[in-house]
Design an enzyme around this catalytic site. Structure first.
Site, PDB file in Angstrom:
ATOM      1  N   LYS A   1      -2.825   3.702   1.473  1.00  0.00           N
ATOM      2  CA  LYS A   1      -1.688   3.523   2.397  1.00  0.00           C
ATOM      3  C   LYS A   1      -0.450   4.295   1.921  1.00  0.00           C
ATOM      4  O   LYS A   1      -0.363   4.705   0.753  1.00  0.00           O
ATOM      5  CB  LYS A   1      -1.397   2.028   2.543  1.00  0.00           C
ATOM      6  CG  LYS A   1      -2.565   1.245   3.163  1.00  0.00           C
ATOM      7  CD  LYS A   1      -2.176  -0.197   3.460  1.00  0.00           C
ATOM      8  CE  LYS A   1      -3.334  -0.965   4.086  1.00  0.00           C
ATOM      9  NZ  LYS A   1      -2.954  -2.338   4.466  1.00  0.00           N
TER      10      LYS A   1
ATOM     11  N   TYR B   1      -6.432  -1.767  13.470  1.00  0.00           N
ATOM     12  CA  TYR B   1      -5.911  -3.125  13.333  1.00  0.00           C
ATOM     13  C   TYR B   1      -5.851  -3.869  14.662  1.00  0.00           C
ATOM     14  O   TYR B   1      -5.002  -4.736  14.838  1.00  0.00           O
ATOM     15  CB  TYR B   1      -4.525  -3.079  12.690  1.00  0.00           C
ATOM     16  CG  TYR B   1      -4.547  -2.628  11.249  1.00  0.00           C
ATOM     17  CD1 TYR B   1      -5.456  -3.182  10.345  1.00  0.00           C
ATOM     18  CD2 TYR B   1      -3.656  -1.672  10.774  1.00  0.00           C
ATOM     19  CE1 TYR B   1      -5.478  -2.776   9.013  1.00  0.00           C
ATOM     20  CE2 TYR B   1      -3.666  -1.273   9.448  1.00  0.00           C
ATOM     21  CZ  TYR B   1      -4.586  -1.823   8.577  1.00  0.00           C
ATOM     22  OH  TYR B   1      -4.605  -1.438   7.264  1.00  0.00           O
TER      23      TYR B   1
ATOM     24  N   PHE C   1       3.359  -9.873  12.401  1.00  0.00           N
ATOM     25  CA  PHE C   1       3.570  -8.791  11.426  1.00  0.00           C
ATOM     26  C   PHE C   1       3.127  -7.423  11.941  1.00  0.00           C
ATOM     27  O   PHE C   1       3.321  -6.415  11.266  1.00  0.00           O
ATOM     28  CB  PHE C   1       2.870  -9.119  10.101  1.00  0.00           C
ATOM     29  CG  PHE C   1       1.360  -9.238  10.180  1.00  0.00           C
ATOM     30  CD1 PHE C   1       0.547  -8.118  10.224  1.00  0.00           C
ATOM     31  CD2 PHE C   1       0.752 -10.487  10.201  1.00  0.00           C
ATOM     32  CE1 PHE C   1      -0.843  -8.229  10.285  1.00  0.00           C
ATOM     33  CE2 PHE C   1      -0.632 -10.616  10.262  1.00  0.00           C
ATOM     34  CZ  PHE C   1      -1.427  -9.480  10.304  1.00  0.00           C
TER      35      PHE C   1
ATOM     36  N   ARG D   1     -14.150  -4.199  -1.759  1.00  0.00           N
ATOM     37  CA  ARG D   1     -13.130  -5.231  -1.541  1.00  0.00           C
ATOM     38  C   ARG D   1     -12.773  -5.948  -2.850  1.00  0.00           C
ATOM     39  O   ARG D   1     -11.629  -6.363  -3.046  1.00  0.00           O
ATOM     40  CB  ARG D   1     -13.593  -6.201  -0.458  1.00  0.00           C
ATOM     41  CG  ARG D   1     -13.571  -5.519   0.922  1.00  0.00           C
ATOM     42  CD  ARG D   1     -14.249  -6.324   1.991  1.00  0.00           C
ATOM     43  NE  ARG D   1     -13.500  -7.507   2.373  1.00  0.00           N
ATOM     44  CZ  ARG D   1     -12.402  -7.518   3.123  1.00  0.00           C
ATOM     45  NH1 ARG D   1     -11.907  -6.385   3.577  1.00  0.00           N
ATOM     46  NH2 ARG D   1     -11.807  -8.630   3.451  1.00  0.00           N
TER      47      ARG D   1
ATOM     48  N   THR E   1      -5.845  -9.510  -0.090  1.00  0.00           N
ATOM     49  CA  THR E   1      -4.864  -8.908   0.844  1.00  0.00           C
ATOM     50  C   THR E   1      -3.431  -9.156   0.390  1.00  0.00           C
ATOM     51  O   THR E   1      -2.589  -8.261   0.444  1.00  0.00           O
ATOM     52  CB  THR E   1      -5.041  -9.527   2.258  1.00  0.00           C
ATOM     53  OG1 THR E   1      -6.407  -9.361   2.641  1.00  0.00           O
ATOM     54  CG2 THR E   1      -4.138  -8.861   3.281  1.00  0.00           C
TER      55      THR E   1
ATOM     56  N   ARG F   1      -4.638  -3.580  -5.656  1.00  0.00           N
ATOM     57  CA  ARG F   1      -3.461  -4.210  -5.032  1.00  0.00           C
ATOM     58  C   ARG F   1      -2.561  -4.891  -6.068  1.00  0.00           C
ATOM     59  O   ARG F   1      -1.348  -4.900  -5.926  1.00  0.00           O
ATOM     60  CB  ARG F   1      -3.908  -5.181  -3.944  1.00  0.00           C
ATOM     61  CG  ARG F   1      -4.367  -4.435  -2.690  1.00  0.00           C
ATOM     62  CD  ARG F   1      -4.876  -5.384  -1.657  1.00  0.00           C
ATOM     63  NE  ARG F   1      -5.145  -4.725  -0.383  1.00  0.00           N
ATOM     64  CZ  ARG F   1      -6.002  -5.183   0.505  1.00  0.00           C
ATOM     65  NH1 ARG F   1      -6.689  -6.282   0.262  1.00  0.00           N
ATOM     66  NH2 ARG F   1      -6.182  -4.537   1.643  1.00  0.00           N
TER      67      ARG F   1
ATOM     68  N   ASN G   1       0.370  -3.187   1.096  1.00  0.00           N
ATOM     69  CA  ASN G   1      -0.551  -3.619   0.039  1.00  0.00           C
ATOM     70  C   ASN G   1      -1.452  -2.495  -0.490  1.00  0.00           C
ATOM     71  O   ASN G   1      -2.555  -2.743  -0.966  1.00  0.00           O
ATOM     72  CB  ASN G   1      -1.354  -4.845   0.502  1.00  0.00           C
ATOM     73  CG  ASN G   1      -2.233  -4.560   1.685  1.00  0.00           C
ATOM     74  OD1 ASN G   1      -2.218  -3.460   2.226  1.00  0.00           O
ATOM     75  ND2 ASN G   1      -3.017  -5.537   2.101  1.00  0.00           N
TER      76      ASN G   1
ATOM     77  N   HIS H   1      -6.513  -0.187   2.191  1.00  0.00           N
ATOM     78  CA  HIS H   1      -7.338  -0.933   3.143  1.00  0.00           C
ATOM     79  C   HIS H   1      -8.807  -0.704   2.787  1.00  0.00           C
ATOM     80  O   HIS H   1      -9.175   0.367   2.333  1.00  0.00           O
ATOM     81  CB  HIS H   1      -7.065  -0.408   4.562  1.00  0.00           C
ATOM     82  CG  HIS H   1      -8.090  -0.825   5.567  1.00  0.00           C
ATOM     83  ND1 HIS H   1      -8.076  -2.058   6.162  1.00  0.00           N
ATOM     84  CD2 HIS H   1      -9.167  -0.175   6.081  1.00  0.00           C
ATOM     85  CE1 HIS H   1      -9.103  -2.144   7.007  1.00  0.00           C
ATOM     86  NE2 HIS H   1      -9.780  -1.018   6.977  1.00  0.00           N
TER      87      HIS H   1
ATOM     88  N   GLU I   1     -15.002   2.219  11.790  1.00  0.00           N
ATOM     89  CA  GLU I   1     -13.863   2.946  11.211  1.00  0.00           C
ATOM     90  C   GLU I   1     -14.288   4.335  10.727  1.00  0.00           C
ATOM     91  O   GLU I   1     -13.586   5.317  10.952  1.00  0.00           O
ATOM     92  CB  GLU I   1     -13.261   2.122  10.054  1.00  0.00           C
ATOM     93  CG  GLU I   1     -12.614   0.834  10.562  1.00  0.00           C
ATOM     94  CD  GLU I   1     -12.223  -0.142   9.447  1.00  0.00           C
ATOM     95  OE1 GLU I   1     -12.367   0.196   8.249  1.00  0.00           O
ATOM     96  OE2 GLU I   1     -11.763  -1.249   9.791  1.00  0.00           O
TER      97      GLU I   1
HETATM   98  P1  CMP Z   1      -5.648  -4.610   5.411  1.00  0.00           P
HETATM   99  O1  CMP Z   1      -6.697  -5.082   4.483  1.00  0.00           O
HETATM  100  O2  CMP Z   1      -5.445  -3.160   5.587  1.00  0.00           O
HETATM  101  O3  CMP Z   1      -5.959  -5.270   6.834  1.00  0.00           O
HETATM  102  C1  CMP Z   1      -4.996  -5.812   7.700  1.00  0.00           C
HETATM  103  C2  CMP Z   1      -3.609  -5.603   7.191  1.00  0.00           C
HETATM  104  O4  CMP Z   1      -2.617  -6.370   7.831  1.00  0.00           O
HETATM  105  C3  CMP Z   1      -3.555  -6.075   5.748  1.00  0.00           C
HETATM  106  O5  CMP Z   1      -4.257  -5.212   4.912  1.00  0.00           O
HETATM  107  C4  CMP Z   1      -2.075  -6.161   5.513  1.00  0.00           C
HETATM  108  O6  CMP Z   1      -1.496  -4.889   5.286  1.00  0.00           O
HETATM  109  C5  CMP Z   1      -1.615  -6.679   6.872  1.00  0.00           C
HETATM  110  N1  CMP Z   1      -1.468  -8.153   6.858  1.00  0.00           N
HETATM  111  C6  CMP Z   1      -2.449  -9.067   6.874  1.00  0.00           C
HETATM  112  N2  CMP Z   1      -1.945 -10.325   6.893  1.00  0.00           N
HETATM  113  C7  CMP Z   1      -0.612 -10.194   6.874  1.00  0.00           C
HETATM  114  C8  CMP Z   1       0.469 -11.122   6.873  1.00  0.00           C
HETATM  115  N3  CMP Z   1       0.238 -12.456   6.892  1.00  0.00           N
HETATM  116  N4  CMP Z   1       1.717 -10.644   6.857  1.00  0.00           N
HETATM  117  C9  CMP Z   1       1.938  -9.317   6.843  1.00  0.00           C
HETATM  118  N5  CMP Z   1       0.945  -8.354   6.845  1.00  0.00           N
HETATM  119  C10 CMP Z   1      -0.308  -8.799   6.861  1.00  0.00           C
END
Ligand code: CMP
Length: 145
Positions: A11, A51, A59, A87, A93, A104, A114, A117, A128
């Site tokens: 990211k 997404y 968010f 993962r 996350t 992360r 974070n 992905h 994807e």
């Molecule tokens: P990712 O694993 O890329 O998949 C979905 C993304 O949404 C996640 O990482 C975060 O960047 C974002 N995300 C998921 N949950 C939240 C949350 N509760 N608040 C803010 N961002 C979120």
């Protein structure tokens, strides 16, 4: 174990930290090998595609702004049990809960920013990967073990 393919997206905040090489090294050290790679600036449609399940969440707007703010690096990773192991290497996350030694834990700035992905399932990985890569941009069977 099954040979699998998964997609990771480094990211924008991790790109700014100049840790592309370190992140790829962590995958390679864990026998997840790069068989496809692109650097690009995502647009609204591409973020919405990745997404889509989050598009109605509070968010989403912040996530969208962040994901289009700077380039990302897309990686197709090949390896045994690649989806789950990717993962685990990435971590939780929310970086507050990420285990020590995960990407992360080391590079996330917040739950939205974070750092990386990873595809959540086999279905997500296929969806994807083939959204971003043509068949002739994927170099399969790079595995060395
Ligand atoms: P990712 O694993 O890329 O998949 C979905 C993304 O949404 C996640 O990482 C975060 O960047 C974002 N995300 C998921 N949950 C939240 C949350 N509760 N608040 C803010 N961002 C979120």
């Amino acid at each position: 174990m099954i040979l699998e393919y998964t997609l990771s997206i480094i990211k924008p905040n991790a790109i700014s930290k100049h840790v592309i090489g370190d992140i790829i090294k962590r995958f390679e050290n864990n026998e997840l090998f790069v068989v496809g790679l692109k650097m690009m600036k995502l647009n609204f449609h591409q973020v919405l595609f990745i997404y889509n399940e989050h598009k109605d969440k509070l968010f989403f707007n912040d996530l969208l702004k962040f994901m289009i703010s700077n380039p990302v690096v897309l990686l197709i990773l090949e390896g045994y049990d690649a989806i789950n192991r990717n993962r685990l290497i990435i971590g939780h996350t929310n970086p507050v809960y990420s285990a020590i030694g995960t990407i992360r834990k080391d590079y996330a700035d917040s739950i939205t920013e974070n750092a990386i992905h990873g595809s959540a399932s086999k279905e997500a990985a296929n969806r994807e990967i083939y959204y971003f890569f043509k068949q002739d941009e994927i170099y399969k069977n790079n595995i060395s073990i």
